[in-house]
Design a protein around this motif. Structure first.
Motif, mmCIF file in Angstrom:
data_model
loop_
_atom_site.group_PDB
_atom_site.id
_atom_site.type_symbol
_atom_site.label_atom_id
_atom_site.label_comp_id
_atom_site.label_asym_id
_atom_site.label_seq_id
_atom_site.Cartn_x
_atom_site.Cartn_y
_atom_site.Cartn_z
ATOM 1 N N GLY A 15 0.794 -1.219 0.000
ATOM 2 C CA GLY A 15 0.000 0.000 0.000
ATOM 3 C C GLY A 15 0.825 1.267 0.000
ATOM 4 O O GLY A 15 0.270 2.356 0.000
ATOM 5 N N ALA A 16 2.146 1.140 0.026
ATOM 6 C CA ALA A 16 2.960 2.347 0.149
ATOM 7 C C ALA A 16 4.087 2.426 -0.864
ATOM 8 O O ALA A 16 4.735 3.454 -0.951
ATOM 9 C CB ALA A 16 3.561 2.413 1.559
ATOM 10 N N TRP A 17 4.315 1.384 -1.652
ATOM 11 C CA TRP A 17 5.549 1.350 -2.430
ATOM 12 C C TRP A 17 5.628 2.489 -3.428
ATOM 13 O O TRP A 17 6.699 3.066 -3.651
ATOM 14 C CB TRP A 17 5.699 0.000 -3.136
ATOM 15 N N TRP A 18 4.527 2.856 -4.056
ATOM 16 C CA TRP A 18 4.611 3.888 -5.086
ATOM 17 C C TRP A 18 4.635 5.290 -4.480
ATOM 18 O O TRP A 18 4.955 6.257 -5.171
ATOM 19 C CB TRP A 18 3.477 3.749 -6.096
ATOM 20 N N ARG A 19 4.311 5.421 -3.194
ATOM 21 C CA ARG A 19 4.474 6.712 -2.513
ATOM 22 C C ARG A 19 5.917 6.904 -2.075
ATOM 23 O O ARG A 19 6.484 7.991 -2.204
ATOM 24 C CB ARG A 19 3.531 6.803 -1.311
ATOM 25 N N ASP A 20 6.523 5.860 -1.551
ATOM 26 C CA ASP A 20 7.904 5.958 -1.083
ATOM 27 C C ASP A 20 8.915 5.807 -2.212
ATOM 28 O O ASP A 20 10.068 6.219 -2.083
ATOM 29 C CB ASP A 20 8.190 4.863 -0.044
ATOM 30 N N GLY A 21 8.506 5.172 -3.309
ATOM 31 C CA GLY A 21 9.460 4.712 -4.293
ATOM 32 C C GLY A 21 9.850 5.739 -5.337
ATOM 33 O O GLY A 21 9.255 6.806 -5.480
ATOM 34 N N VAL A 22 10.878 5.362 -6.098
ATOM 35 C CA VAL A 22 11.362 6.133 -7.245
ATOM 36 C C VAL A 22 11.214 5.249 -8.475
ATOM 37 O O VAL A 22 11.664 4.098 -8.495
ATOM 38 C CB VAL A 22 12.826 6.566 -7.061
ATOM 39 N N ILE A 23 10.578 5.783 -9.516
ATOM 40 C CA ILE A 23 10.350 5.049 -10.758
ATOM 41 C C ILE A 23 11.453 5.394 -11.757
ATOM 42 O O ILE A 23 11.861 6.551 -11.881
ATOM 43 C CB ILE A 23 8.968 5.394 -11.339
ATOM 44 N N TYR A 24 11.915 4.395 -12.481
ATOM 45 C CA TYR A 24 12.981 4.563 -13.471
ATOM 46 C C TYR A 24 12.427 4.139 -14.826
ATOM 47 O O TYR A 24 12.053 2.976 -15.018
ATOM 48 C CB TYR A 24 14.175 3.694 -13.066
ATOM 49 N N GLN A 25 12.332 5.073 -15.768
ATOM 50 C CA GLN A 25 11.791 4.755 -17.081
ATOM 51 C C GLN A 25 12.857 4.174 -17.990
ATOM 52 O O GLN A 25 13.942 4.743 -18.156
ATOM 53 C CB GLN A 25 11.174 5.972 -17.773
ATOM 54 N N ILE A 26 12.524 3.043 -18.616
ATOM 55 C CA ILE A 26 13.406 2.379 -19.569
ATOM 56 C C ILE A 26 12.756 2.386 -20.947
ATOM 57 O O ILE A 26 11.617 1.928 -21.110
ATOM 58 C CB ILE A 26 13.691 0.931 -19.140
ATOM 59 N N TYR A 27 13.462 2.916 -21.922
ATOM 60 C CA TYR A 27 13.039 2.799 -23.324
ATOM 61 C C TYR A 27 13.721 1.536 -23.845
ATOM 62 O O TYR A 27 14.940 1.527 -24.066
ATOM 63 C CB TYR A 27 13.470 4.044 -24.101
ATOM 64 N N PRO A 28 12.994 0.424 -24.027
ATOM 65 C CA PRO A 28 13.658 -0.880 -24.194
ATOM 66 C C PRO A 28 14.553 -0.986 -25.421
ATOM 67 O O PRO A 28 15.537 -1.742 -25.398
ATOM 68 C CB PRO A 28 12.481 -1.867 -24.261
ATOM 69 N N ARG A 29 14.245 -0.242 -26.488
ATOM 70 C CA ARG A 29 15.114 -0.294 -27.666
ATOM 71 C C ARG A 29 16.527 0.197 -27.351
ATOM 72 O O ARG A 29 17.464 -0.096 -28.108
ATOM 73 C CB ARG A 29 14.544 0.574 -28.797
ATOM 74 N N SER A 30 16.659 0.942 -26.260
ATOM 75 C CA SER A 30 17.901 1.674 -26.035
ATOM 76 C C SER A 30 18.574 1.385 -24.699
ATOM 77 O O SER A 30 19.494 2.103 -24.321
ATOM 78 C CB SER A 30 17.626 3.183 -26.130
ATOM 79 N N PHE A 31 18.156 0.352 -23.992
ATOM 80 C CA PHE A 31 18.757 0.125 -22.674
ATOM 81 C C PHE A 31 19.900 -0.891 -22.726
ATOM 82 O O PHE A 31 21.003 -0.605 -22.301
ATOM 83 C CB PHE A 31 17.682 -0.329 -21.689
#
Length: 544
Positions: A15-31
């Motif tokens: 119930g709290a992970w997306w409030r405490d967390g940091v999201i990292y965006q990956i563009y899959p063609r380029s990772f």
């Protein structure tokens, strides 16, 4: 990175992970390319999960990898429940999710429900004019005098209507002609798309970022959009008209509530909405309040840091207004860069990119970090012969190309920066032998080391992950604020200017101790009365 860096972390509190967390965006063609074809893939992402744990993020958002003819590089989906062979298979996806979860990382998928590919079986049946999917897309006869049904413009230029000879009608496409818009007023479309969500949720997905969520419902009468009298030919054609009737319709909120309901069938899952609208409209996408809380997107993406002038007073006022506009119970979020807009270092320069990283990771709310921003990747010049973005090809000379922010991740000084064993699909930065994870990870003064330190400190300080935000008095090019949770206080002061600035410390604050400087050389320094910030410097203080 050490062996300890890849050890699993404790899962976030339910119930709290997306409030405490940091999201990292990956563009899959380029990772990361795992098979030597110059294009990144899911197995490549899986092999780099230990890096993400070492860096200190909590969730990965993976841009589209579904089967697609790739007219818009995956945002034209021909099968919503599969994986394009370029990126792997459902088995490689399952392996990625499993390995991410072992490491305590959440996995968020890009969901593209506004439009499919022209090659999707749904569209092929719909264009025949026969069968149950006849009304699954937006078809209309031409205007009485001939031509398209109205004046709506594609986001990539030209009319948003294409005449289909097979059916004898026009179909609507907010983007490319190869991306026909689905008819979300049809309950069968809603049901089918909700089943797509369930398909991926059953495979362990932790949430979705919904592409162009504000586009899903259009004006039922298809009224013309009003002219934008400020438009000039130097601007993209989509700006010729104000998008009053082609997007952001009141009925869209019931669609979003339906998506939210599907996620709630599976427990603690996250719904993010991509929305490019004025802030007062963005906050409406949190949905209506009920006894169970808000019923819209958990996080309607807040792109103000992407679009605002890089001026301290402007940013300070913008943050205050946003905080004040949030509905009760809503959780804020912040984004500096993404796959559609120029990278932060390209916009503000390498020194201010460090300041921007401190801003992103210390504001109240959930931050989204775009891959490669932790390396300070700037604008990458794309030779004309290597332009891939369909928008740039359709409207050349306007600077709308998105290739520069989609270039490959730079891992080491080896051939092709460790991204691939073959020529990457887009160019690398000219300085990639020096600007890469291996070099910057070993340099305690690099922007990568700074971002990692910010993420570690954020994780350790509840004042940063959950605390209240309060703007502090300052002047000139300074932006100062406090994050506070009970007795724990963290002070952030940012110099957005190219000259040194003196910050008079408010008298209600105790002696301050620097814990992080964006220049990486002032930790432990004490300040009372005032503090001097060098040009392009950000400071974080412990005030507990």
């Amino acid at each position: 990175m050490t062996a300890a860096s890849s050890s699993p972390r404790n899962p976030s509190t339910p119930g709290a992970w997306w409030r405490d967390g940091v999201i990292y965006q990956i563009y899959p063609r380029s990772f990361q390319d795992s098979n030597g074809d110059g294009v990144g893939d899911l197995e490549g992402i899986r092999r780099r999960l230990d890096y993400l744990v070492w860096l200190g993020v909590d969730a990965i958002w993976v841009s589209p990898f579904y089967p697609s003819p790739m007219y818009d590089f995956g945002y034209d989906v021909s099968d919503y429940c599969g994986v394009d062979a370029i990126f792997g298979s459902l088995e490689s996806f399952d392996a990625l999710v499993a390995d991410a979860h072992v490491r305590g990382l959440k996995v968020i998928l890009d969901f593209v429900p506004n439009h499919s590919s022209i090659e999707h079986p749904w569209f092929k049946e719909s264009r025949s004019g026969q069968g149950p999917k006849t009304d699954w897309y937006i078809w209309r006869d031409g205007a009485p005098g001939g031509g398209p049904p109205n004046n709506w413009i594609s986001n990539f230029g030209g009319s948003a209507w294409t005449f289909d000879e097979a059916r004898g009608q026009y179909y609507y496409h907010a983007f490319l002609p190869e991306q026909p818009d689905l008819n979300w007023r049809n309950p069968e479309v809603r049901a089918a798309m909700q089943d797509v969500l369930r398909f991926w949720l059953r495979r362990g997905v932790d949430g979705f970022r919904v592409d162009v969520i504000w586009h899903l419902i259009k004006d039922e009468a298809l009224r013309d959009n009003p002219k934008n009298h400020a438009w000039t030919p130097k601007q993209p054609e989509i700006e010729r008209f104000l998008q009053i009737h082609s997007a952001d319709q009141p009925e869209v909120h019931s669609v979003i509530a339906g998506m939210r309901g599907v996620l709630e069938e599976f427990g603690d899952r996250l719904l993010i909405g991509e929305i490019y609208l004025p802030m007062q409209r963005v906050v409406a996408y949190y949905g209506e309040a009920s006894e169970n809380g808000l019923g819209g997107a958990h996080l309607p993406f807040n792109f103000q840091l992407i679009e605002a002038p890089w001026i301290a007073t402007t940013l300070g006022e913008m943050i205050e207004v946003y905080e004040g506009a949030l509905p009760p119970g809503a959780w804020p979020n912040w984004v500096l860069s993404n796959h559609d807009r120029p990278r932060i270092a390209a916009r503000v320069g390498p020194r201010q990119a460090r300041v921007a990283a401190m801003l992103l990771l210390t504001l109240r709310g959930t931050p989204t970090l775009y891959y490669g921003d932790e390396l300070g990747i700037e604008n990458v010049e794309i030779p004309e012969s290597r332009i891939r973005d369909p928008w740039a090809l359709r409207e050349p000379g306007l600077g709308v190309g998105r290739d520069p922010e989609r270039t490959p991740m730079q891992w080491d000084a080896g051939p092709f920066a460790g991204f691939s064993t073959d020529q990457p699909w887009l160019p690398l930065t000219p300085d990639w032998p020096q600007r890469n994870v291996a070099e910057f990870g070993a340099d305690p003064t690099s922007i990568l080391s700074l971002v990692r330190a910010l993420l570690r400190y954020r994780r350790a300080r509840r004042s940063l992950s959950r605390g209240k935000w309060r703007r502090l008095p300052c002047g000139g090019d300074l932006l100062a604020y406090e994050r506070r949770d009970e007795g724990e206080r963290t002070i952030v002061v940012l110099n957005l200017g190219a000259a040194a600035q003196v910050w008079p410390i408010p008298p209600d604050l105790p002696e301050l101790r620097i814990v992080i400087s964006t220049n990486c050389d002032r930790a432990g320094e004490a300040s009372r009365g005032s503090s001097i910030l060098r040009a392009d410097e950000g400071l974080m203080f412990d005030a507990s």
